[in-house]
Enzyme design. Sequence first.
Site, short mmCIF file in Angstrom:
data_model
loop_
_atom_site.label_atom_id
_atom_site.label_comp_id
_atom_site.label_asym_id
_atom_site.label_seq_id
_atom_site.Cartn_x
_atom_site.Cartn_y
_atom_site.Cartn_z
NE ARG A 1 -3.15 -3.52 -1.37
CZ ARG A 1 -2.55 -4.34 -0.50
NH1 ARG A 1 -1.24 -4.44 -0.51
NH2 ARG A 1 -3.26 -5.04 0.36
NE ARG B 1 -3.50 -2.29 2.83
CZ ARG B 1 -3.19 -3.43 3.41
NH1 ARG B 1 -1.97 -3.59 3.90
NH2 ARG B 1 -4.07 -4.40 3.52
CE LYS C 1 -5.86 -1.00 5.24
NZ LYS C 1 -7.22 -1.26 4.70
CE1 TYR D 1 -6.49 -6.45 -6.65
CE2 TYR D 1 -6.64 -7.73 -4.64
CZ TYR D 1 -6.42 -6.54 -5.28
OH TYR D 1 -6.14 -5.43 -4.54
CG HIS E 1 -6.03 -8.68 1.17
ND1 HIS E 1 -6.23 -9.08 -0.13
CD2 HIS E 1 -5.88 -7.33 1.13
CE1 HIS E 1 -6.21 -8.01 -0.92
NE2 HIS E 1 -6.01 -6.95 -0.17
CG HIS F 1 -4.81 1.00 -3.56
ND1 HIS F 1 -3.99 0.93 -2.45
CD2 HIS F 1 -5.83 0.13 -3.32
CE1 HIS F 1 -4.49 0.05 -1.58
NE2 HIS F 1 -5.60 -0.44 -2.10
#
Length: 317
Positions: free
Chosen positions: A266, A166, A190, A298, A289, A263
Amino acid sequence: MAKRITKLQQLQAGQPESAAPSAGQAVCDEFLVYLKRECHLADNTVAAYGRDMKRFVGWMDGRRPATLTISDLSDFVASLHGEGLAPTSISRAIVAVRTFFKYLQLEGIAVDNPAELLATRKAWQRMPGVLSPTEVDLFLSAVKKSDTFWQRDRALLEVLYATGCRATEVCTLRIRDLAFDDRTLRCHGKGDKQRLVPIGGRAIQAIQLYLEESRQILSDRNPGQVDELFLSRGGKPLDRIQLWRLVKRYAKRAGIADEISPHSLRHSFATHLLAGGADLRQVQEMLGHASIQTTQIYTHVEHSRLQKIHRDFHPRA
């Protein structure tokens, strides 16, 4: 109940090719009875599920449900797009298949429910544009030696695509997070969750060149000690806005669509890995994720791209 289990077991055990359609229809009929009598769904809802399941059983073409993988089910969703179904119809069909696999689990016929990983059209339709490999090459080549601190910019863009990190994760990379010998870098995601991400040779070369020729010049402009890898012209850690502007600048120079953002690199990273045959859970780990359902998006992007290629280039599309 005993009769229903027997037919389900017949389907799981496999039938001769001539018997497979009737077995498939039988389990479909029993599933619809379950929806009406035990789930107490309305007649119209059961009828709609019936249409969805008829299409699904026809698509299975005699295969056993328990042998289907998430990749297979993604192919089924792609076939719905190929039929030109409305988004709401596709979403309902996905829900129907999810419920069907839950039913098989209740009957003890299926252990897993791969359909839980399917994302609805509403989720994946929000996905920003994905660059083709050719567009990626144009984008990464847009940095010229005449650009101020071109070594930093080239390394920055290479890392974005090579790792799928990210924007914030790239901006917060520190020099000590690099492990060139292992061809990995430590990414802080994150919630400060850390993960090791593989990085390719081209990106490593670009980083090394930046460290040798540019970073110290930038660092000297700021008297404070900065650990971050990528620095601004003032010697401070590069922020997301500055990164966004750099991506926009080089995308425009390369003649790539205006909606491209950090992004997008990514998204392209993940889509190209899956198109090359990478395992979905490995891609999930590299992207950081928490849920594989997010990564599953995806696969739909890739199917959509392949369908467009087929329509554009196949003589009988």
